[in-house]
Design an enzyme around this catalytic site. Structure first.
Site, PDB file in Angstrom:
ATOM      1  N   ARG A  56     -71.174 108.492 -13.236  1.00  6.29           N
ATOM      2  CA  ARG A  56     -70.008 109.216 -12.717  1.00  6.29           C
ATOM      3  C   ARG A  56     -70.054 110.682 -13.142  1.00  6.29           C
ATOM      4  O   ARG A  56     -69.723 111.588 -12.362  1.00  6.29           O
ATOM      5  CB  ARG A  56     -68.734 108.540 -13.229  1.00  6.29           C
ATOM      6  CG  ARG A  56     -67.445 109.167 -12.730  1.00  6.29           C
ATOM      7  CD  ARG A  56     -66.263 108.296 -13.127  1.00  6.29           C
ATOM      8  NE  ARG A  56     -65.002 108.911 -12.744  1.00  6.29           N
ATOM      9  CZ  ARG A  56     -64.006 109.163 -13.586  1.00  6.29           C
ATOM     10  NH1 ARG A  56     -64.125 108.837 -14.864  1.00  6.29           N
ATOM     11  NH2 ARG A  56     -62.889 109.715 -13.163  1.00  6.29           N
ATOM     12  N   HIS A  60     -69.871 113.796 -10.612  1.00  4.00           N
ATOM     13  CA  HIS A  60     -68.831 114.811 -10.742  1.00  4.00           C
ATOM     14  C   HIS A  60     -69.425 116.188 -11.016  1.00  4.00           C
ATOM     15  O   HIS A  60     -68.875 117.206 -10.577  1.00  4.00           O
ATOM     16  CB  HIS A  60     -67.845 114.431 -11.848  1.00  4.00           C
ATOM     17  CG  HIS A  60     -66.848 113.394 -11.430  1.00  4.00           C
ATOM     18  ND1 HIS A  60     -65.553 113.357 -11.920  1.00  4.00           N
ATOM     19  CD2 HIS A  60     -66.937 112.363 -10.559  1.00  4.00           C
ATOM     20  CE1 HIS A  60     -64.903 112.344 -11.363  1.00  4.00           C
ATOM     21  NE2 HIS A  60     -65.731 111.724 -10.546  1.00  4.00           N
ATOM     22  N   GLY A  66     -72.638 122.341  -7.640  1.00  3.70           N
ATOM     23  CA  GLY A  66     -73.971 121.767  -7.658  1.00  3.70           C
ATOM     24  C   GLY A  66     -74.315 121.142  -8.995  1.00  3.70           C
ATOM     25  O   GLY A  66     -73.524 121.177  -9.951  1.00  3.70           O
ATOM     26  N   ASN A  89     -61.523 114.478 -14.247  1.00  2.00           N
ATOM     27  CA  ASN A  89     -62.544 114.393 -15.296  1.00  2.00           C
ATOM     28  C   ASN A  89     -62.008 113.990 -16.668  1.00  2.00           C
ATOM     29  O   ASN A  89     -62.788 113.851 -17.618  1.00  2.00           O
ATOM     30  CB  ASN A  89     -63.273 115.737 -15.422  1.00  2.00           C
ATOM     31  CG  ASN A  89     -64.232 115.988 -14.279  1.00  2.00           C
ATOM     32  OD1 ASN A  89     -64.779 115.049 -13.698  1.00  2.00           O
ATOM     33  ND2 ASN A  89     -64.434 117.249 -13.932  1.00  2.00           N
ATOM     34  N   HIS A 187     -69.355 102.064  -7.603  1.00  2.00           N
ATOM     35  CA  HIS A 187     -68.176 101.340  -8.085  1.00  2.00           C
ATOM     36  C   HIS A 187     -68.442  99.846  -8.255  1.00  2.00           C
ATOM     37  O   HIS A 187     -67.530  99.100  -8.616  1.00  2.00           O
ATOM     38  CB  HIS A 187     -66.998 101.546  -7.127  1.00  2.00           C
ATOM     39  CG  HIS A 187     -66.400 102.915  -7.207  1.00  2.00           C
ATOM     40  ND1 HIS A 187     -65.450 103.387  -6.325  1.00  2.00           N
ATOM     41  CD2 HIS A 187     -66.618 103.936  -8.085  1.00  2.00           C
ATOM     42  CE1 HIS A 187     -65.118 104.631  -6.647  1.00  2.00           C
ATOM     43  NE2 HIS A 187     -65.812 104.979  -7.713  1.00  2.00           N
ATOM     44  N   THR A 188     -69.665  99.419  -8.006  1.00  2.00           N
ATOM     45  CA  THR A 188     -70.011  98.023  -8.263  1.00  2.00           C
ATOM     46  C   THR A 188     -70.046  97.742  -9.765  1.00  2.00           C
ATOM     47  O   THR A 188     -70.020  96.583 -10.189  1.00  2.00           O
ATOM     48  CB  THR A 188     -71.368  97.658  -7.630  1.00  2.00           C
ATOM     49  OG1 THR A 188     -71.557  96.241  -7.696  1.00  2.00           O
ATOM     50  CG2 THR A 188     -72.532  98.332  -8.341  1.00  2.00           C
TER      51      THR A 188
END
Length: 323
Positions: A56, A60, A66, A89, A187-188
């Site tokens: 994640r 993010h 970038g 965040n 998200h698994t």
């Protein structure tokens, strides 16, 4: 010669602004990738949940300015608020993990390996170490000098985004609908807190107290309200992928077809004909195919607006720019 040809072909297939290379540090810091991999393999099993949050973090980071490690910068005295202070965040973890890897790299090769590359390599190796897919990570990213809370707040996808908004956000980063479907499957694994979604999804849909988002399976919603998310400020942890949150697999998509996506943005993938077709196609294929396709989208994401050459810098400490 064969290796050179493969690298040349890989580089020529990338957008002009993203001239990264496989094995970029092969001469300047030949042990760099092994140092990262060894540390991850040794430490990640002490906290396997970090794999999801490190992935994640990479996502993010790349979606704001970038893939330049701007998410790692701390605010300075009198300076503007930074990305890591934005609401999306606040629940990101793993900063200390990245710092520990970076310190090992600095000890081996001072001032050579960027924090941006460190995030990209750590995220990949953490997912692989916990049973997930492998993908290539070309390196050569440079670290950014700017980090703004406001940009993270406005540019990062929201758990409440509908499909049109998601498609627009991803397209602005050079990612298509297939990438959207595949990258959402991160998200698994992992968890969420009720406070991140329950207000507008379970407890107050459309501003109606007690109303539940009708796109959510009623039995699933009732279970969440009874056993997990009972109040607006509830910080209870909820599995992103019930019963399978530690396994990187296709069940994320199966649950979407049962209307059991935790976030509105997850369930939104079933509201578009193209994305729904991609979901069904992935479910009809093998786990190996899913891993391969996910890896290709991760490779693509990891090259969003990268800084290379003389752009930016290579930070000595990831939380602050060089003096």
């Amino acid at each position: 010669m064969i290796g050179f040809t493969i690298l040349s072909l890989f580089a020529s297939s990338m957008p002009p602004q993203a001239q990264l290379q496989l094995g970029f540090y092969s001469e300047s810091c030949p042990n760099a990738e092994k140092i990262v991999q060894d540390f991850v393999n040794e430490e990640i099993h002490n906290a396997t949940s970090l794999a999801a949050t490190l992935l994640r973090m990479h996502f993010h980071d790349c979606f704001v300015r970038g893939c330049d490690a701007s998410i790692l910068l701390n605010s300075t005295s009198g300076g503007e608020a930074v990305e890591r202070e934005s609401f999306p965040n606040l629940s990101v973890r793993g900063y200390d993990f990245i710092d520990r890897v970076k310190s090992l790299l600095e000890a081996e090769c001072p001032g050579i390996v960027s924090c941006a590359d460190t995030i990209a390599l750590v995220a990949r190796d953490a997912i692989v170490a916990t049973g997930g897919p492998f993908w290539r990570v070309p390196t050569g990213r440079r670290d950014g000098l700017i980090s703004l809370q406001s940009e993270a707040t406005t540019q990062l996808p929201s758990p409440f985004d509908n499909f049109t908004t998601l498609e627009t956000r991803f397209a602005s980063k050079g990612l298509d609908i297939k990438d959207l479907v595949l990258l959402s499957a991160a998200h698994t694994i992992g968890i969420a807190h009720c406070s991140a979604f329950a207000d507008r999804r379970l407890l107050n849909f459309s501003g109606v107290l007690g109303a539940v988002d009708p796109s959510m399976d009623s039995e699933y919603a009732a279970n969440l309200k009874a056993n997990k998310c009972k109040t607006f400020n509830d910080t209870t942890i909820v599995e992103m992928n019930p019963g399978s949150r530690k396994t990187f697999d296709l069940s994320y998509y199966s649950l979407l077809l049962k209307r059991q996506g935790l976030f509105a943005s997850d369930q939104a993938l079933t509201t578009n004909a193209t994305s729904l077709a991609i979901i069904n196609q992935l479910l009809q294929g093998s786990l190996e195919n899913f891993f391969r396709e996910f890896g290709l989208s991760m490779e693509k994401m990891g090259q969003i607006e990268v800084k290379t050459g003389t752009q930016g810098e290579v930070r000595k400490h990831c939380a602050r720019v060089n003096s």
